[in-house]
Design a protein around this motif. Structure first.
Motif, PDB file in Angstrom:
ATOM      1  N   HIS A 100       0.861  -1.187   0.000  1.00 12.87           N
ATOM      2  CA  HIS A 100       0.000   0.000   0.000  1.00 12.87           C
ATOM      3  C   HIS A 100       0.899   1.239   0.000  1.00 12.87           C
ATOM      4  O   HIS A 100       1.189   1.797   1.059  1.00 12.87           O
ATOM      5  CB  HIS A 100      -0.927   0.005   1.212  1.00 12.87           C
ATOM      6  CG  HIS A 100      -1.820  -1.192   1.316  1.00 12.87           C
ATOM      7  ND1 HIS A 100      -2.975  -1.316   0.573  1.00 12.87           N
ATOM      8  CD2 HIS A 100      -1.718  -2.325   2.062  1.00 12.87           C
ATOM      9  CE1 HIS A 100      -3.555  -2.465   0.864  1.00 12.87           C
ATOM     10  NE2 HIS A 100      -2.807  -3.097   1.750  1.00 12.87           N
ATOM     11  N   PRO A 101       1.353   1.682  -1.182  1.00 13.10           N
ATOM     12  CA  PRO A 101       2.220   2.863  -1.216  1.00 13.10           C
ATOM     13  C   PRO A 101       1.441   4.131  -0.871  1.00 13.10           C
ATOM     14  O   PRO A 101       0.247   4.253  -1.163  1.00 13.10           O
ATOM     15  CB  PRO A 101       2.702   2.911  -2.679  1.00 13.10           C
ATOM     16  CG  PRO A 101       2.299   1.614  -3.289  1.00 13.10           C
ATOM     17  CD  PRO A 101       1.130   1.112  -2.516  1.00 13.10           C
ATOM     18  N   GLY A 102       2.142   5.074  -0.248  1.00  9.81           N
ATOM     19  CA  GLY A 102       1.539   6.360   0.057  1.00  9.81           C
ATOM     20  C   GLY A 102       1.315   7.175  -1.202  1.00  9.81           C
ATOM     21  O   GLY A 102       2.085   7.091  -2.162  1.00  9.81           O
ATOM     22  N   ARG A 103       0.271   7.968  -1.188  1.00 11.14           N
ATOM     23  CA  ARG A 103      -0.049   8.837  -2.326  1.00 11.14           C
ATOM     24  C   ARG A 103      -0.404  10.216  -1.784  1.00 11.14           C
ATOM     25  O   ARG A 103      -1.585  10.549  -1.638  1.00 11.14           O
ATOM     26  CB  ARG A 103      -1.200   8.256  -3.143  1.00 11.14           C
ATOM     27  CG  ARG A 103      -0.876   6.882  -3.734  1.00 11.14           C
ATOM     28  CD  ARG A 103      -2.050   6.300  -4.504  1.00 11.14           C
ATOM     29  NE  ARG A 103      -1.781   4.955  -4.960  1.00 11.14           N
ATOM     30  CZ  ARG A 103      -1.183   4.647  -6.109  1.00 11.14           C
ATOM     31  NH1 ARG A 103      -0.783   5.624  -6.911  1.00 11.14           N
ATOM     32  NH2 ARG A 103      -0.982   3.389  -6.450  1.00 11.14           N
ATOM     33  N   PRO A 104       0.599  11.040  -1.473  1.00  8.80           N
ATOM     34  CA  PRO A 104       0.319  12.380  -0.962  1.00  8.80           C
ATOM     35  C   PRO A 104      -0.477  13.196  -1.979  1.00  8.80           C
ATOM     36  O   PRO A 104      -0.372  12.989  -3.188  1.00  8.80           O
ATOM     37  CB  PRO A 104       1.712  12.976  -0.751  1.00  8.80           C
ATOM     38  CG  PRO A 104       2.632  11.798  -0.673  1.00  8.80           C
ATOM     39  CD  PRO A 104       2.037  10.755  -1.560  1.00  8.80           C
ATOM     40  N   SER A 134       9.544   9.455  10.280  1.00  9.44           N
ATOM     41  CA  SER A 134       9.358   8.304   9.396  1.00  9.44           C
ATOM     42  C   SER A 134       8.060   8.398   8.604  1.00  9.44           C
ATOM     43  O   SER A 134       8.026   8.079   7.411  1.00  9.44           O
ATOM     44  CB  SER A 134       9.393   6.998  10.185  1.00  9.44           C
ATOM     45  OG  SER A 134       8.605   7.087  11.356  1.00  9.44           O
ATOM     46  N   VAL A 135       6.977   8.827   9.234  1.00 13.52           N
ATOM     47  CA  VAL A 135       5.692   8.883   8.533  1.00 13.52           C
ATOM     48  C   VAL A 135       4.837   9.977   9.162  1.00 13.52           C
ATOM     49  O   VAL A 135       4.888  10.203  10.373  1.00 13.52           O
ATOM     50  CB  VAL A 135       4.977   7.505   8.582  1.00 13.52           C
ATOM     51  CG1 VAL A 135       4.660   7.100  10.006  1.00 13.52           C
ATOM     52  CG2 VAL A 135       3.702   7.507   7.744  1.00 13.52           C
ATOM     53  N   VAL A 136       4.068  10.662   8.309  1.00 13.03           N
ATOM     54  CA  VAL A 136       3.074  11.631   8.767  1.00 13.03           C
ATOM     55  C   VAL A 136       1.698  11.104   8.364  1.00 13.03           C
ATOM     56  O   VAL A 136       1.002  10.498   9.166  1.00 13.03           O
ATOM     57  CB  VAL A 136       3.342  13.045   8.214  1.00 13.03           C
ATOM     58  CG1 VAL A 136       2.280  14.027   8.710  1.00 13.03           C
ATOM     59  CG2 VAL A 136       4.727  13.536   8.656  1.00 13.03           C
ATOM     60  N   ARG A 137       1.306  11.298   7.115  1.00 10.53           N
ATOM     61  CA  ARG A 137      -0.007  10.841   6.646  1.00 10.53           C
ATOM     62  C   ARG A 137       0.107   9.626   5.735  1.00 10.53           C
ATOM     63  O   ARG A 137      -0.327   8.534   6.055  1.00 10.53           O
ATOM     64  CB  ARG A 137      -0.721  11.957   5.876  1.00 10.53           C
ATOM     65  CG  ARG A 137      -1.213  13.120   6.687  1.00 10.53           C
ATOM     66  CD  ARG A 137      -1.959  14.117   5.792  1.00 10.53           C
ATOM     67  NE  ARG A 137      -3.193  13.565   5.254  1.00 10.53           N
ATOM     68  CZ  ARG A 137      -3.396  13.281   3.970  1.00 10.53           C
ATOM     69  NH1 ARG A 137      -2.450  13.480   3.079  1.00 10.53           N
ATOM     70  NH2 ARG A 137      -4.553  12.784   3.572  1.00 10.53           N
ATOM     71  N   SER A 138       0.682   9.881   4.565  1.00 11.53           N
ATOM     72  CA  SER A 138       0.635   8.876   3.505  1.00 11.53           C
ATOM     73  C   SER A 138       1.542   7.695   3.827  1.00 11.53           C
ATOM     74  O   SER A 138       2.627   7.846   4.375  1.00 11.53           O
ATOM     75  CB  SER A 138       1.025   9.501   2.161  1.00 11.53           C
ATOM     76  OG  SER A 138       2.294  10.097   2.237  1.00 11.53           O
ATOM     77  N   GLY A 139       1.039   6.497   3.486  1.00  6.70           N
ATOM     78  CA  GLY A 139       1.789   5.279   3.736  1.00  6.70           C
ATOM     79  C   GLY A 139       1.487   4.638   5.065  1.00  6.70           C
ATOM     80  O   GLY A 139       2.016   3.566   5.361  1.00  6.70           O
TER      81      GLY A 139
END
Length: 348
Positions: free
Chosen positions: A199-203, A257-262
């Motif tokens: 599930h790749p992030g998609r900002p 490391s992470v905020v929203r996406s991913g």
């Protein structure tokens, strides 16, 4: 993410050394060759050096390399103190294989072949290649550099490993810097941990920004991976998160490391929504250059950082240590999934 407190997971025997070496060899072949990984008794660079390429080092390498040259492929390796390192290796090796290819080998068929080279069945390899999305952009050549691997969730038989990465791509003579964060889902099998989905992030697209977002992007002490920087540029990160980052950066250098996406939409293993996808949380994998997961990192550094995050307004601070006190019974929490990072969440 809210406290889950699953039972502590002990590390079972992972895949054998031969299986790991075969996977690394397949990735190195896809990258066009790389240095031999050190064996278990060989000297290893410090964890921080292995886990994230410094911006200064990347800039120096880019400046000295001929135009159109991509950086070398360097495989990520888990440092000391990891829980279930075999799960992280399975996730990372697939991300590295899918996001790194030699000239002319960037199509979906070649991506599936690189996944299959890790021992993944052909049908699953094709599906995972199709799910890779922003990890496999149209380009003549690409190199992925994994920044970190942290848990988005860890249960006895399933796991989510979040893999923020930078990616250099070449099309013709033009080199572009990008990257994404991939939520890699895994299941425990008799042979070890196996990837089941990506599930790749998609900002979102860039938007007009307020003063806090601009300040976060300009602050060198806030180290954002590409997907998290894009999250901030999208304007979808809550003001409470941005202000807390700025306040913490007055005292600490934070490797986010992470905020929203991913990040998983729900707290892993539950139906409760996570604070991350709505822009009300961020995770930190290293403080002042010291990985949270590393036993050599002073616990006092991690715990004072966690208390500083609470003082900056976080209602939900998770990490490798469950702290006492707090403004509510659940302000501080700890579990196996937060052994490798500090979670900082906001209610509004």
């Amino acid at each position: 993410m809210v406290p889950r407190n699953p039972p502590h997971v002990t590390e079972p025997p992972g895949p054998g050394r031969r299986a790991l070496l075969l996977g690394t060899a397949a990735w190195c072949a896809a990258a066009g060759g790389c240095a031999r990984e050190a064996g278990p008794r060989a000297a290893r660079p410090p964890a921080a050096a292995v886990r994230t390429p410094s911006g200064a080092a990347r800039a120096t390498a880019s400046a000295s390399a001929p135009p159109g040259t991509l950086p070398a492929a360097v495989p990520w390796r888990p440092g000391p103190g990891e829980i279930e390192p075999a799960a992280k290796l399975a996730a990372v090796r697939l991300v590295e294989a899918l996001g790194t290819w030699s000239a002319g080998r960037g199509g979906p068929r070649d991506a599936a072949a690189r996944a299959a080279g890790l021992g993944i069945s052909a049908p699953l390899a094709a599906r995972l290649a199709a799910e890779a999305g922003p990890l496999t952009p149209a380009a003549d050549q690409a190199v992925v550099r994994v920044i970190d691997a942290q848990y988005g969730g860890l249960l006895p038989d399933t796991a989510s490993v979040l893999v923020p990465c930078a990616q250099s791509t070449r099309t013709g003579s033009a080199v572009r810097e990008g990257g994404t964060t991939v939520d890699v889902r895994l299941a425990r099998t008799p042979a070890g941990w196996a990837v089941t989905a990506l599930h790749p992030g998609r900002p979102g697209p860039a938007a007009p920004l307020g003063a806090s977002a601009r300040a976060v992007l300009a602050r060198p002490r806030i180290e954002l991976p590409p997907a998290s920087a894009a999250d901030v540029r999208s304007g979808a990160v809550h003001e409470s998160v941005l202000r807390a980052m700025l306040r913490l950066a007055d005292t600490y250098r934070m490797s986010v490391s992470v905020v929203r996406s991913g990040h998983p939409a729900n707290v892993f293993g539950t139906g409760r929504p996570s604070d991350h996808p709505v822009g009300r949380a961020f995770d930190v994998w290293a403080v002042d250059g010291r990985p949270v997961v590393d036993p050599a990192t002073p616990r006092s550094l991690v715990t004072t950082f966690m208390r500083a995050a609470a003082a900056a307004g976080s209602y939900n601070v998770g990490g490798p240590v469950r702290l006492s006190g707090g403004t509510s019974p659940n302000q501080f929490f700890s579990d196996a999934a937060h052994h490798d990072h500090v979670h900082i969440g906001f209610a509004t």
